[in-house]
Design a protein around this motif. Structure first.
Motif, short mmCIF file in Angstrom:
data_model
loop_
_atom_site.label_atom_id
_atom_site.label_comp_id
_atom_site.label_asym_id
_atom_site.label_seq_id
_atom_site.Cartn_x
_atom_site.Cartn_y
_atom_site.Cartn_z
N LEU A 184 12.23 15.49 -9.60
CA LEU A 184 13.14 13.94 -9.49
C LEU A 184 13.75 14.37 -7.64
O LEU A 184 13.71 13.73 -7.29
CB LEU A 184 14.23 14.98 -9.91
CG LEU A 184 14.82 14.68 -11.60
CD1 LEU A 184 15.70 15.14 -12.16
CD2 LEU A 184 14.80 13.73 -11.83
N GLY A 185 13.44 15.45 -7.07
CA GLY A 185 13.52 15.56 -5.92
C GLY A 185 13.36 14.58 -4.81
O GLY A 185 12.80 14.05 -3.80
N LEU A 186 11.69 15.37 -5.69
CA LEU A 186 10.45 13.80 -4.67
C LEU A 186 10.47 12.53 -4.50
O LEU A 186 10.25 11.68 -4.28
CB LEU A 186 9.26 14.62 -5.08
CG LEU A 186 7.48 13.91 -5.26
CD1 LEU A 186 7.63 15.10 -3.31
CD2 LEU A 186 6.21 14.43 -5.71
N THR A 187 11.03 12.14 -6.45
CA THR A 187 11.33 10.51 -6.49
C THR A 187 12.14 10.30 -5.72
O THR A 187 11.78 9.23 -4.98
CB THR A 187 11.52 10.59 -8.07
OG1 THR A 187 10.41 11.23 -9.06
CG2 THR A 187 11.78 8.98 -8.61
N ALA A 188 12.72 10.49 -5.64
CA ALA A 188 14.43 10.70 -4.88
C ALA A 188 14.37 10.58 -3.42
O ALA A 188 14.25 9.19 -2.34
CB ALA A 188 15.65 11.36 -4.65
N LEU A 189 13.49 11.44 -2.76
CA LEU A 189 13.32 11.31 -0.91
C LEU A 189 11.89 10.22 -1.18
O LEU A 189 12.26 9.11 0.02
CB LEU A 189 12.13 12.10 -1.09
CG LEU A 189 13.26 13.65 -0.43
CD1 LEU A 189 12.25 14.69 -0.11
CD2 LEU A 189 14.11 13.26 0.36
N TRP A 190 11.04 9.91 -1.58
CA TRP A 190 10.13 8.69 -1.95
C TRP A 190 10.83 7.81 -2.02
O TRP A 190 10.45 6.62 -1.44
CB TRP A 190 9.12 8.37 -2.97
CG TRP A 190 7.98 7.36 -3.02
CD1 TRP A 190 7.72 6.92 -3.28
CD2 TRP A 190 7.10 7.60 -1.72
NE1 TRP A 190 5.99 6.02 -2.59
CE2 TRP A 190 6.17 6.58 -1.70
CE3 TRP A 190 7.10 8.58 0.26
CZ2 TRP A 190 4.49 6.93 -0.77
CZ3 TRP A 190 6.11 8.45 0.92
CH2 TRP A 190 4.89 7.43 0.96
N ALA A 191 11.35 7.47 -2.82
CA ALA A 191 12.79 5.62 -2.67
C ALA A 191 13.13 5.68 -1.57
O ALA A 191 13.84 4.22 -1.10
CB ALA A 191 13.31 5.90 -3.94
N MET A 192 13.56 6.82 -0.93
CA MET A 192 14.24 6.42 0.21
C MET A 192 13.20 5.83 1.50
O MET A 192 13.52 4.79 2.41
CB MET A 192 14.54 7.23 1.14
CG MET A 192 15.63 8.28 0.15
SD MET A 192 16.47 10.16 0.67
CE MET A 192 17.30 9.29 2.33
N VAL A 193 12.33 5.93 0.92
CA VAL A 193 10.85 5.90 1.99
C VAL A 193 10.84 4.37 1.79
O VAL A 193 10.04 3.94 2.61
CB VAL A 193 9.75 6.61 2.06
CG1 VAL A 193 8.38 6.25 2.55
CG2 VAL A 193 9.92 7.72 2.50
N GLY A 228 0.87 -0.99 -0.04
CA GLY A 228 0.30 0.33 0.08
C GLY A 228 1.09 1.53 -0.03
O GLY A 228 0.48 2.31 0.01
N LEU A 229 1.96 1.10 0.38
CA LEU A 229 2.78 2.59 0.22
C LEU A 229 3.27 3.15 -1.09
O LEU A 229 3.50 4.08 -0.76
CB LEU A 229 4.40 1.82 1.07
CG LEU A 229 4.67 2.93 1.63
CD1 LEU A 229 4.20 3.92 2.67
CD2 LEU A 229 6.43 2.91 2.06
N ALA A 230 3.26 1.55 -1.61
CA ALA A 230 4.11 2.14 -3.43
C ALA A 230 2.80 2.31 -3.83
O ALA A 230 2.75 3.10 -4.95
CB ALA A 230 4.48 0.54 -3.57
N THR A 231 1.21 1.94 -3.76
CA THR A 231 0.48 2.11 -4.24
C THR A 231 -0.11 3.81 -3.65
O THR A 231 -0.47 5.05 -4.49
CB THR A 231 -0.56 0.92 -4.21
OG1 THR A 231 -0.87 0.63 -3.54
CG2 THR A 231 0.28 -0.01 -4.96
N THR A 232 -0.89 3.55 -3.01
CA THR A 232 -2.46 4.77 -2.26
C THR A 232 -0.81 6.11 -1.56
O THR A 232 -0.74 7.16 -1.79
CB THR A 232 -2.96 3.89 -0.52
OG1 THR A 232 -3.37 2.72 -1.17
CG2 THR A 232 -3.31 4.97 -0.66
N GLY A 233 0.32 5.63 -0.92
CA GLY A 233 1.34 5.98 -0.47
C GLY A 233 1.77 7.00 -1.80
O GLY A 233 2.21 8.61 -1.39
N THR A 234 2.10 6.67 -2.72
CA THR A 234 2.57 7.18 -3.86
C THR A 234 1.37 8.00 -4.46
O THR A 234 1.82 9.26 -5.06
CB THR A 234 3.65 6.15 -5.19
OG1 THR A 234 3.94 5.10 -4.57
CG2 THR A 234 3.59 7.23 -6.30
N LEU A 235 0.56 7.93 -4.41
CA LEU A 235 -1.00 8.00 -4.71
C LEU A 235 -1.07 10.10 -4.37
O LEU A 235 -1.25 10.76 -4.96
CB LEU A 235 -2.27 7.68 -4.75
CG LEU A 235 -3.27 8.47 -5.32
CD1 LEU A 235 -3.56 8.26 -7.39
CD2 LEU A 235 -4.94 7.87 -5.03
#
Length: 476
Positions: A185-194, A143-150
Protein backbone atom coordinates in the motif's frame (compact mmCIF):
# COMPACT_ATOMS: atom_id res chain seq x y z
CA UNK A 1 11.86 -14.49 -10.17
CA UNK A 2 9.12 -15.13 -12.65
CA UNK A 3 7.49 -13.16 -15.33
CA UNK A 4 6.78 -11.46 -12.19
CA UNK A 5 9.61 -13.41 -10.71
CA UNK A 6 10.70 -16.46 -9.01
CA UNK A 7 10.38 -14.84 -5.68
CA UNK A 8 13.61 -15.31 -3.76
CA UNK A 9 13.21 -17.21 -0.53
CA UNK A 10 16.03 -15.94 1.69
CA UNK A 11 17.65 -18.03 4.36
CA UNK A 12 16.04 -17.25 7.68
CA UNK A 13 18.08 -16.43 10.75
CA UNK A 14 17.42 -18.91 13.50
CA UNK A 15 15.57 -18.14 16.69
CA UNK A 16 17.58 -18.43 19.89
CA UNK A 17 17.52 -22.11 20.91
CA UNK A 18 16.37 -23.27 24.32
CA UNK A 19 18.55 -25.27 26.68
CA UNK A 20 17.07 -28.46 25.27
CA UNK A 21 18.25 -27.40 21.80
CA UNK A 22 21.92 -27.54 22.62
CA UNK A 23 23.06 -31.07 23.61
CA UNK A 24 26.77 -31.43 24.03
CA UNK A 25 26.78 -34.49 21.74
CA UNK A 26 25.61 -32.52 18.71
CA UNK A 27 27.85 -33.26 15.74
CA UNK A 28 28.59 -30.73 13.07
CA UNK A 29 29.52 -30.39 9.45
CA UNK A 30 31.34 -27.10 9.51
CA UNK A 31 28.98 -25.23 11.84
CA UNK A 32 25.92 -27.06 10.46
CA UNK A 33 24.45 -29.85 12.56
CA UNK A 34 24.24 -32.99 10.42
CA UNK A 35 21.53 -34.51 12.62
CA UNK A 36 20.11 -32.19 15.28
CA UNK A 37 17.12 -34.53 15.73
CA UNK A 38 19.38 -37.43 16.70
CA UNK A 39 21.13 -35.26 19.27
CA UNK A 40 17.77 -34.15 20.67
CA UNK A 41 16.56 -37.77 20.80
CA UNK A 42 19.72 -38.76 22.68
CA UNK A 43 19.03 -36.10 25.29
CA UNK A 44 15.34 -37.12 25.58
CA UNK A 45 15.84 -40.91 25.63
CA UNK A 46 14.42 -41.46 29.11
CA UNK A 47 11.44 -39.19 28.44
CA UNK A 48 10.61 -41.08 25.24
CA UNK A 49 10.77 -44.50 26.87
CA UNK A 50 8.59 -43.42 29.78
CA UNK A 51 6.00 -41.49 27.75
CA UNK A 52 2.55 -42.88 27.03
CA UNK A 53 2.22 -41.43 23.53
CA UNK A 54 3.71 -38.91 21.13
CA UNK A 55 1.46 -36.12 22.42
CA UNK A 56 3.30 -36.33 25.73
CA UNK A 57 6.66 -35.90 23.96
CA UNK A 58 5.25 -32.91 22.09
CA UNK A 59 4.16 -31.40 25.41
CA UNK A 60 7.66 -31.87 26.83
CA UNK A 61 9.17 -30.15 23.79
CA UNK A 62 6.80 -27.20 24.13
CA UNK A 63 7.52 -26.94 27.84
CA UNK A 64 11.19 -26.56 26.95
CA UNK A 65 10.54 -23.69 24.54
CA UNK A 66 10.37 -25.59 21.25
CA UNK A 67 7.30 -24.31 19.41
CA UNK A 68 6.30 -24.87 15.78
CA UNK A 69 8.61 -22.09 14.59
CA UNK A 70 11.67 -23.49 16.39
CA UNK A 71 10.80 -27.02 15.23
CA UNK A 72 10.77 -25.77 11.66
CA UNK A 73 13.88 -23.57 11.78
CA UNK A 74 16.08 -25.67 14.07
CA UNK A 75 15.06 -29.21 13.15
CA UNK A 76 13.35 -29.04 9.75
CA UNK A 77 10.05 -30.40 11.11
CA UNK A 78 6.75 -28.79 10.05
CA UNK A 79 5.38 -28.81 13.62
CA UNK A 80 6.16 -29.77 17.21
CA UNK A 81 4.14 -32.98 16.77
CA UNK A 82 6.12 -33.95 13.67
CA UNK A 83 9.35 -33.27 15.57
CA UNK A 84 8.07 -35.40 18.46
CA UNK A 85 7.46 -38.25 16.01
CA UNK A 86 10.99 -37.98 14.65
CA UNK A 87 12.50 -37.91 18.15
CA UNK A 88 10.52 -41.00 19.10
CA UNK A 89 11.52 -42.78 15.90
CA UNK A 90 15.21 -42.10 16.59
CA UNK A 91 14.82 -43.34 20.15
CA UNK A 92 13.05 -46.53 19.04
CA UNK A 93 15.80 -47.23 16.49
CA UNK A 94 18.42 -47.54 19.24
CA UNK A 95 16.31 -48.59 22.24
CA UNK A 96 15.79 -52.08 23.64
CA UNK A 97 12.06 -51.57 23.90
CA UNK A 98 9.56 -51.02 21.12
CA UNK A 99 7.14 -48.82 23.03
CA UNK A 100 5.68 -45.88 21.15
CA UNK A 101 5.76 -47.62 17.77
CA UNK A 102 3.19 -45.40 16.12
CA UNK A 103 5.07 -42.58 14.46
CA UNK A 104 2.98 -40.15 12.38
CA UNK A 105 3.76 -39.32 8.78
CA UNK A 106 6.20 -36.43 8.44
CA UNK A 107 5.18 -33.67 6.07
CA UNK A 108 3.55 -33.85 2.66
CA UNK A 109 4.37 -36.57 0.17
CA UNK A 110 6.23 -36.05 -3.10
CA UNK A 111 3.03 -35.78 -5.15
CA UNK A 112 1.74 -32.90 -3.07
CA UNK A 113 5.15 -31.21 -3.06
CA UNK A 114 5.27 -31.31 -6.87
CA UNK A 115 1.68 -30.09 -7.16
CA UNK A 116 2.24 -27.19 -4.75
CA UNK A 117 5.44 -26.23 -6.56
CA UNK A 118 3.67 -26.11 -9.93
CA UNK A 119 0.80 -24.09 -8.46
CA UNK A 120 3.28 -21.64 -6.95
CA UNK A 121 4.99 -21.29 -10.32
CA UNK A 122 1.69 -20.50 -12.04
CA UNK A 123 1.05 -17.75 -9.51
CA UNK A 124 4.54 -16.29 -10.07
CA UNK A 125 4.01 -16.37 -13.82
CA UNK A 126 0.66 -14.59 -13.69
CA UNK A 127 2.11 -11.05 -14.07
CA UNK A 128 4.12 -12.13 -17.13
CA UNK A 129 1.16 -13.96 -18.67
CA UNK A 130 -1.20 -11.02 -18.14
CA UNK A 131 1.40 -8.51 -19.30
CA UNK A 132 1.99 -10.40 -22.53
CA UNK A 133 -1.69 -11.23 -23.11
CA UNK A 134 -2.84 -7.67 -22.46
CA UNK A 135 -0.02 -6.01 -24.44
CA UNK A 136 -2.53 -4.49 -26.89
CA UNK A 137 -4.42 -2.86 -24.00
CA UNK A 138 -1.31 -1.09 -22.72
CA UNK A 139 -0.17 0.05 -26.13
CA UNK A 140 0.46 3.80 -25.89
CA UNK A 141 0.73 3.87 -22.09
CA UNK A 142 3.80 5.71 -20.84
CA UNK A 143 6.99 3.81 -20.14
CA UNK A 144 6.88 5.09 -16.57
CA UNK A 145 3.64 3.17 -15.99
CA UNK A 146 4.84 -0.01 -17.72
CA UNK A 147 8.60 -0.44 -17.42
CA UNK A 148 8.87 1.79 -14.36
CA UNK A 149 6.19 -0.13 -12.48
CA UNK A 150 7.78 -3.43 -13.50
CA UNK A 151 11.07 -2.37 -11.89
CA UNK A 152 9.45 -0.91 -8.79
CA UNK A 153 7.01 -3.77 -8.30
CA UNK A 154 9.51 -6.56 -8.82
CA UNK A 155 12.26 -5.02 -6.72
CA UNK A 156 9.85 -3.85 -4.03
CA UNK A 157 8.20 -7.27 -4.01
CA UNK A 158 11.51 -9.01 -3.34
CA UNK A 159 12.37 -6.64 -0.51
CA UNK A 160 8.93 -6.89 1.08
CA UNK A 161 8.91 -10.68 0.73
CA UNK A 162 12.13 -10.80 2.73
CA UNK A 163 10.55 -8.68 5.47
CA UNK A 164 7.44 -10.84 5.24
CA UNK A 165 9.49 -13.93 5.96
CA UNK A 166 11.08 -12.27 8.94
CA UNK A 167 7.62 -11.30 10.22
CA UNK A 168 6.47 -14.88 9.66
CA UNK A 169 9.37 -16.13 11.75
CA UNK A 170 8.85 -13.61 14.55
CA UNK A 171 5.07 -13.17 14.67
CA UNK A 172 3.30 -15.70 12.46
CA UNK A 173 1.44 -15.66 9.12
CA UNK A 174 -1.13 -12.99 10.02
CA UNK A 175 1.59 -10.47 10.83
CA UNK A 176 3.49 -11.47 7.70
CA UNK A 177 0.45 -10.79 5.52
CA UNK A 178 -0.07 -7.43 7.22
CA UNK A 179 3.56 -6.43 6.68
CA UNK A 180 3.26 -7.23 2.98
CA UNK A 181 -0.11 -5.50 2.69
CA UNK A 182 1.08 -2.34 4.40
CA UNK A 183 4.30 -2.36 2.40
CA UNK A 184 2.57 -2.63 -0.95
CA UNK A 185 0.00 0.00 0.00
CA UNK A 186 2.81 2.38 0.85
CA UNK A 187 4.66 1.51 -2.35
CA UNK A 188 1.50 2.06 -4.40
CA UNK A 189 0.88 5.45 -2.79
CA UNK A 190 4.42 6.60 -3.48
CA UNK A 191 4.31 5.39 -7.07
CA UNK A 192 0.96 7.11 -7.63
CA UNK A 193 2.66 10.37 -6.70
CA UNK A 194 5.38 9.66 -9.27
CA UNK A 195 2.71 8.99 -11.92
CA UNK A 196 0.87 12.19 -11.10
CA UNK A 197 -0.57 13.77 -14.25
CA UNK A 198 0.08 10.81 -16.57
CA UNK A 199 -3.57 9.81 -17.07
CA UNK A 200 -6.11 7.24 -15.94
CA UNK A 201 -4.83 4.38 -18.13
CA UNK A 202 -1.37 4.76 -16.66
CA UNK A 203 -2.75 4.52 -13.13
CA UNK A 204 -4.79 1.42 -14.02
CA UNK A 205 -1.85 -0.38 -15.64
CA UNK A 206 0.45 0.43 -12.73
CA UNK A 207 -2.16 -0.61 -10.14
CA UNK A 208 -2.72 -3.99 -11.79
CA UNK A 209 1.01 -4.69 -11.97
CA UNK A 210 1.61 -3.81 -8.34
CA UNK A 211 -1.42 -5.84 -7.27
CA UNK A 212 -0.07 -8.93 -9.04
CA UNK A 213 3.35 -8.56 -7.44
CA UNK A 214 1.67 -8.19 -4.04
CA UNK A 215 -0.35 -11.37 -4.62
CA UNK A 216 2.75 -13.35 -5.58
CA UNK A 217 4.62 -12.15 -2.48
CA UNK A 218 1.91 -12.81 0.08
CA UNK A 219 1.06 -16.19 -1.42
CA UNK A 220 4.64 -17.35 -1.17
CA UNK A 221 5.14 -16.11 2.38
CA UNK A 222 1.85 -17.42 3.80
CA UNK A 223 1.98 -20.69 1.83
CA UNK A 224 -1.58 -20.47 0.48
CA UNK A 225 -1.03 -21.57 -3.12
CA UNK A 226 -3.98 -23.96 -3.21
CA UNK A 227 -6.44 -21.28 -2.15
CA UNK A 228 -5.05 -18.44 -4.25
CA UNK A 229 -4.80 -20.49 -7.46
CA UNK A 230 -8.61 -20.70 -7.57
CA UNK A 231 -8.71 -16.91 -7.92
CA UNK A 232 -5.79 -16.84 -10.36
CA UNK A 233 -7.54 -19.01 -12.95
CA UNK A 234 -10.21 -16.36 -13.82
CA UNK A 235 -7.43 -13.82 -14.43
CA UNK A 236 -5.79 -16.10 -16.98
CA UNK A 237 -9.15 -16.74 -18.66
CA UNK A 238 -9.99 -13.03 -18.73
CA UNK A 239 -6.58 -12.29 -20.26
CA UNK A 240 -7.19 -14.84 -23.00
CA UNK A 241 -10.64 -13.34 -23.54
CA UNK A 242 -9.17 -9.93 -24.36
CA UNK A 243 -8.23 -11.25 -27.79
CA UNK A 244 -11.89 -12.06 -28.43
CA UNK A 245 -13.35 -8.72 -27.41
CA UNK A 246 -13.80 -9.24 -23.67
CA UNK A 247 -13.80 -5.82 -21.92
CA UNK A 248 -10.64 -5.09 -19.98
CA UNK A 249 -12.75 -4.12 -16.96
CA UNK A 250 -13.49 -7.84 -16.49
CA UNK A 251 -9.78 -8.52 -16.09
CA UNK A 252 -9.43 -5.64 -13.62
CA UNK A 253 -12.33 -7.06 -11.61
CA UNK A 254 -10.72 -10.52 -11.55
CA UNK A 255 -7.46 -9.00 -10.30
CA UNK A 256 -9.35 -7.16 -7.53
CA UNK A 257 -10.94 -10.45 -6.40
CA UNK A 258 -7.53 -12.13 -6.52
CA UNK A 259 -6.05 -9.48 -4.22
CA UNK A 260 -8.91 -9.95 -1.75
CA UNK A 261 -8.40 -13.72 -1.64
CA UNK A 262 -4.61 -13.50 -1.31
CA UNK A 263 -4.71 -10.95 1.53
CA UNK A 264 -7.56 -12.53 3.45
CA UNK A 265 -5.20 -13.54 6.31
CA UNK A 266 -4.81 -9.86 7.30
CA UNK A 267 -8.34 -10.01 8.74
CA UNK A 268 -7.54 -12.85 11.09
CA UNK A 269 -6.46 -12.59 14.71
CA UNK A 270 -3.64 -14.31 16.49
CA UNK A 271 -0.60 -12.12 15.90
CA UNK A 272 2.25 -13.23 18.14
CA UNK A 273 4.19 -10.77 20.24
CA UNK A 274 7.71 -10.03 19.08
CA UNK A 275 10.75 -8.09 20.16
CA UNK A 276 10.40 -4.35 19.70
CA UNK A 277 12.24 -3.21 16.60
CA UNK A 278 12.81 -6.80 15.40
CA UNK A 279 12.70 -5.59 11.79
CA UNK A 280 15.42 -2.96 11.96
CA UNK A 281 18.43 -5.23 11.32
CA UNK A 282 16.62 -6.69 8.31
CA UNK A 283 16.10 -3.49 6.37
CA UNK A 284 19.58 -3.58 4.86
CA UNK A 285 19.16 -7.19 3.75
CA UNK A 286 15.72 -6.42 2.35
CA UNK A 287 17.20 -3.59 0.28
CA UNK A 288 19.81 -5.97 -1.11
CA UNK A 289 17.16 -8.49 -2.16
CA UNK A 290 15.22 -5.61 -3.68
CA UNK A 291 18.28 -4.70 -5.72
CA UNK A 292 18.41 -8.26 -7.07
CA UNK A 293 14.72 -8.15 -7.98
CA UNK A 294 15.06 -4.82 -9.74
CA UNK A 295 17.97 -6.19 -11.75
CA UNK A 296 15.92 -9.24 -12.75
CA UNK A 297 13.11 -7.01 -13.95
CA UNK A 298 15.48 -4.75 -15.89
CA UNK A 299 17.14 -7.75 -17.52
CA UNK A 300 13.76 -9.21 -18.51
CA UNK A 301 12.68 -5.91 -20.02
CA UNK A 302 15.95 -5.46 -21.89
CA UNK A 303 16.35 -9.00 -23.24
CA UNK A 304 12.91 -10.58 -23.63
CA UNK A 305 10.27 -7.84 -23.75
CA UNK A 306 11.92 -4.96 -25.58
CA UNK A 307 10.04 -4.09 -28.76
CA UNK A 308 7.51 -6.95 -28.78
CA UNK A 309 4.48 -6.56 -30.99
CA UNK A 310 1.28 -5.89 -29.03
CA UNK A 311 -0.79 -8.44 -30.95
CA UNK A 312 1.36 -11.54 -30.66
CA UNK A 313 2.73 -13.73 -27.89
CA UNK A 314 6.52 -13.34 -28.13
CA UNK A 315 8.39 -16.60 -28.53
CA UNK A 316 11.02 -15.11 -26.23
CA UNK A 317 8.59 -15.48 -23.31
CA UNK A 318 8.26 -19.26 -23.74
CA UNK A 319 11.55 -20.24 -22.02
CA UNK A 320 10.41 -18.36 -18.91
CA UNK A 321 6.90 -19.79 -19.00
CA UNK A 322 8.23 -23.33 -19.11
CA UNK A 323 11.51 -22.79 -17.31
CA UNK A 324 10.16 -21.27 -14.08
CA UNK A 325 8.26 -24.41 -12.97
CA UNK A 326 11.25 -26.60 -13.83
CA UNK A 327 13.59 -24.37 -11.84
CA UNK A 328 11.21 -24.46 -8.88
CA UNK A 329 10.97 -28.26 -9.00
CA UNK A 330 14.75 -28.62 -9.23
CA UNK A 331 15.39 -26.43 -6.19
CA UNK A 332 12.60 -28.05 -4.17
CA UNK A 333 14.13 -31.45 -4.99
CA UNK A 334 17.53 -30.17 -3.88
CA UNK A 335 16.22 -28.84 -0.56
CA UNK A 336 14.41 -32.08 0.22
CA UNK A 337 17.45 -34.21 -0.58
CA UNK A 338 19.68 -32.06 1.62
CA UNK A 339 17.13 -32.16 4.47
CA UNK A 340 16.96 -35.96 4.17
CA UNK A 341 20.75 -36.20 4.24
CA UNK A 342 20.96 -34.06 7.37
CA UNK A 343 18.29 -36.19 9.06
CA UNK A 344 19.80 -39.55 8.06
CA UNK A 345 23.54 -38.97 8.48
CA UNK A 346 25.49 -38.17 11.63
CA UNK A 347 28.93 -38.76 10.12
CA UNK A 348 30.61 -35.67 8.73
CA UNK A 349 32.34 -37.38 5.84
CA UNK A 350 29.25 -39.36 4.82
CA UNK A 351 27.23 -36.15 4.75
CA UNK A 352 29.95 -34.41 2.77
CA UNK A 353 29.92 -37.14 0.11
CA UNK A 354 26.12 -37.06 -0.09
CA UNK A 355 26.16 -33.27 -0.37
CA UNK A 356 28.68 -33.46 -3.22
CA UNK A 357 26.50 -35.90 -5.20
CA UNK A 358 23.29 -33.92 -4.67
CA UNK A 359 24.95 -30.61 -5.53
CA UNK A 360 26.52 -32.03 -8.69
CA UNK A 361 23.13 -33.24 -9.91
CA UNK A 362 21.53 -29.86 -9.16
CA UNK A 363 24.29 -27.94 -10.93
CA UNK A 364 23.90 -30.22 -13.96
CA UNK A 365 20.21 -29.28 -14.18
CA UNK A 366 20.93 -25.57 -13.63
CA UNK A 367 23.46 -25.73 -16.44
CA UNK A 368 20.93 -27.00 -19.00
CA UNK A 369 19.52 -23.56 -19.99
CA UNK A 370 23.01 -22.03 -20.00
CA UNK A 371 24.45 -24.63 -22.35
CA UNK A 372 21.25 -24.93 -24.38
CA UNK A 373 21.23 -21.18 -24.97
CA UNK A 374 24.89 -21.30 -25.97
CA UNK A 375 24.18 -24.17 -28.39
CA UNK A 376 21.29 -22.28 -30.04
CA UNK A 377 23.40 -19.16 -30.36
CA UNK A 378 26.25 -21.19 -31.85
CA UNK A 379 23.91 -22.72 -34.40
CA UNK A 380 22.80 -19.23 -35.42
CA UNK A 381 26.34 -17.91 -35.67
CA UNK A 382 27.40 -20.84 -37.88
CA UNK A 383 24.37 -20.44 -40.15
CA UNK A 384 22.56 -23.61 -39.05
CA UNK A 385 19.59 -21.59 -37.76
CA UNK A 386 18.12 -18.29 -38.88
CA UNK A 387 16.84 -15.59 -36.54
CA UNK A 388 17.18 -17.57 -33.33
CA UNK A 389 19.40 -15.24 -31.33
CA UNK A 390 16.53 -13.63 -29.42
CA UNK A 391 15.29 -17.07 -28.41
CA UNK A 392 18.83 -18.08 -27.38
CA UNK A 393 19.04 -14.95 -25.22
CA UNK A 394 15.72 -15.82 -23.57
CA UNK A 395 16.94 -19.34 -22.78
CA UNK A 396 20.13 -17.93 -21.29
CA UNK A 397 18.03 -15.43 -19.33
CA UNK A 398 16.14 -18.32 -17.72
CA UNK A 399 19.45 -19.87 -16.70
CA UNK A 400 20.74 -16.61 -15.21
CA UNK A 401 17.49 -16.23 -13.26
CA UNK A 402 17.91 -19.72 -11.82
CA UNK A 403 21.48 -18.98 -10.75
CA UNK A 404 20.38 -15.70 -9.14
CA UNK A 405 17.73 -17.54 -7.19
CA UNK A 406 20.23 -20.10 -5.89
CA UNK A 407 22.76 -17.47 -4.87
CA UNK A 408 20.25 -15.21 -3.12
CA UNK A 409 18.51 -18.09 -1.34
CA UNK A 410 21.87 -19.22 0.05
CA UNK A 411 22.74 -15.82 1.44
CA UNK A 412 24.77 -14.52 -1.53
CA UNK A 413 22.42 -11.73 -2.54
CA UNK A 414 25.32 -9.41 -3.26
CA UNK A 415 26.82 -11.89 -5.71
CA UNK A 416 23.38 -12.41 -7.26
CA UNK A 417 23.04 -8.67 -7.76
CA UNK A 418 26.37 -8.55 -9.59
CA UNK A 419 25.40 -11.51 -11.80
CA UNK A 420 22.13 -9.91 -12.86
CA UNK A 421 23.12 -6.25 -13.08
CA UNK A 422 26.29 -6.18 -15.16
CA UNK A 423 24.69 -7.75 -18.29
CA UNK A 424 21.68 -5.47 -17.82
CA UNK A 425 23.79 -2.32 -17.70
CA UNK A 426 25.98 -3.42 -20.58
CA UNK A 427 23.14 -4.33 -22.96
CA UNK A 428 21.02 -1.30 -22.06
CA UNK A 429 23.99 1.03 -22.08
CA UNK A 430 25.25 0.01 -25.50
CA UNK A 431 21.74 0.25 -26.95
CA UNK A 432 21.39 3.76 -25.53
CA UNK A 433 24.85 5.18 -26.17
CA UNK A 434 25.69 3.42 -29.43
CA UNK A 435 22.47 3.29 -31.47
CA UNK A 436 24.49 3.54 -34.68
CA UNK A 437 25.82 0.02 -34.09
CA UNK A 438 22.27 -1.32 -33.92
CA UNK A 439 21.37 0.60 -37.06
CA UNK A 440 24.34 -0.74 -39.03
CA UNK A 441 24.02 -4.32 -37.72
CA UNK A 442 20.36 -5.10 -36.88
CA UNK A 443 21.31 -8.30 -35.05
CA UNK A 444 23.93 -6.53 -32.94
CA UNK A 445 21.65 -6.08 -29.92
CA UNK A 446 20.67 -9.77 -29.86
CA UNK A 447 24.28 -10.85 -30.30
CA UNK A 448 25.39 -8.59 -27.47
CA UNK A 449 22.61 -9.92 -25.22
CA UNK A 450 23.62 -13.53 -25.89
CA UNK A 451 27.31 -12.80 -25.31
CA UNK A 452 26.75 -10.93 -22.04
CA UNK A 453 24.25 -13.46 -20.68
CA UNK A 454 26.66 -16.25 -21.51
CA UNK A 455 29.39 -14.24 -19.81
CA UNK A 456 27.19 -13.99 -16.71
CA UNK A 457 25.84 -17.54 -16.86
CA UNK A 458 29.09 -19.51 -17.01
CA UNK A 459 30.83 -17.79 -14.06
CA UNK A 460 27.50 -17.76 -12.20
CA UNK A 461 27.20 -21.50 -12.69
CA UNK A 462 30.68 -22.02 -11.25
CA UNK A 463 29.89 -19.84 -8.23
CA UNK A 464 26.54 -21.61 -7.70
CA UNK A 465 28.36 -24.96 -7.74
CA UNK A 466 30.69 -23.77 -4.98
CA UNK A 467 27.80 -22.37 -2.94
CA UNK A 468 25.70 -25.52 -3.22
CA UNK A 469 28.70 -27.63 -2.30
CA UNK A 470 29.51 -25.52 0.78
CA UNK A 471 27.91 -26.95 3.98
CA UNK A 472 27.99 -23.48 5.51
CA UNK A 473 25.49 -22.21 2.90
CA UNK A 474 22.78 -24.41 4.46
CA UNK A 475 23.08 -22.78 7.81
CA UNK A 476 19.75 -21.13 8.51
Amino acid sequence: MSGDSLVIVPAQRRARPSELDRPESLRYVGRVATDPVAALADKMRDDCLDAVDIDEIAAILEANGINDRVADHEYGAPSVFALAGRVVARTVDVADTQSLRAVPAEGPGPTRVVADTLLRSLIYLTPLAIGVGAAAEVDGVSGLATTGTLLVGWGGGQALSYLGYRALSERGPVAAARVLGAGFLGLTALWAMVLSGTGGRDYAVAAVQLALFAVAGVTLVTNRERVVILAVAPCWLATAGLRYGLPVIVLIGCVAVLVGVAFRPVLRTGVKKARRGWWRPDVRYAALYGLVGTGQAALLRTVALDGIAPHRVPVEALPLLFGVPLIELTLVWHRHRIAAARADLADRFAFDRRLARISAATVAVLGVPVFAGAAIAGAVWFGLLRGGQSFAAAVLLTGVYALCLVLAAHGRAGTAAIVVWWPTLLVAGVGHWAPALVHVAPAFAETLAVATLLGAGLPGLAVAALVLRDPESYRE
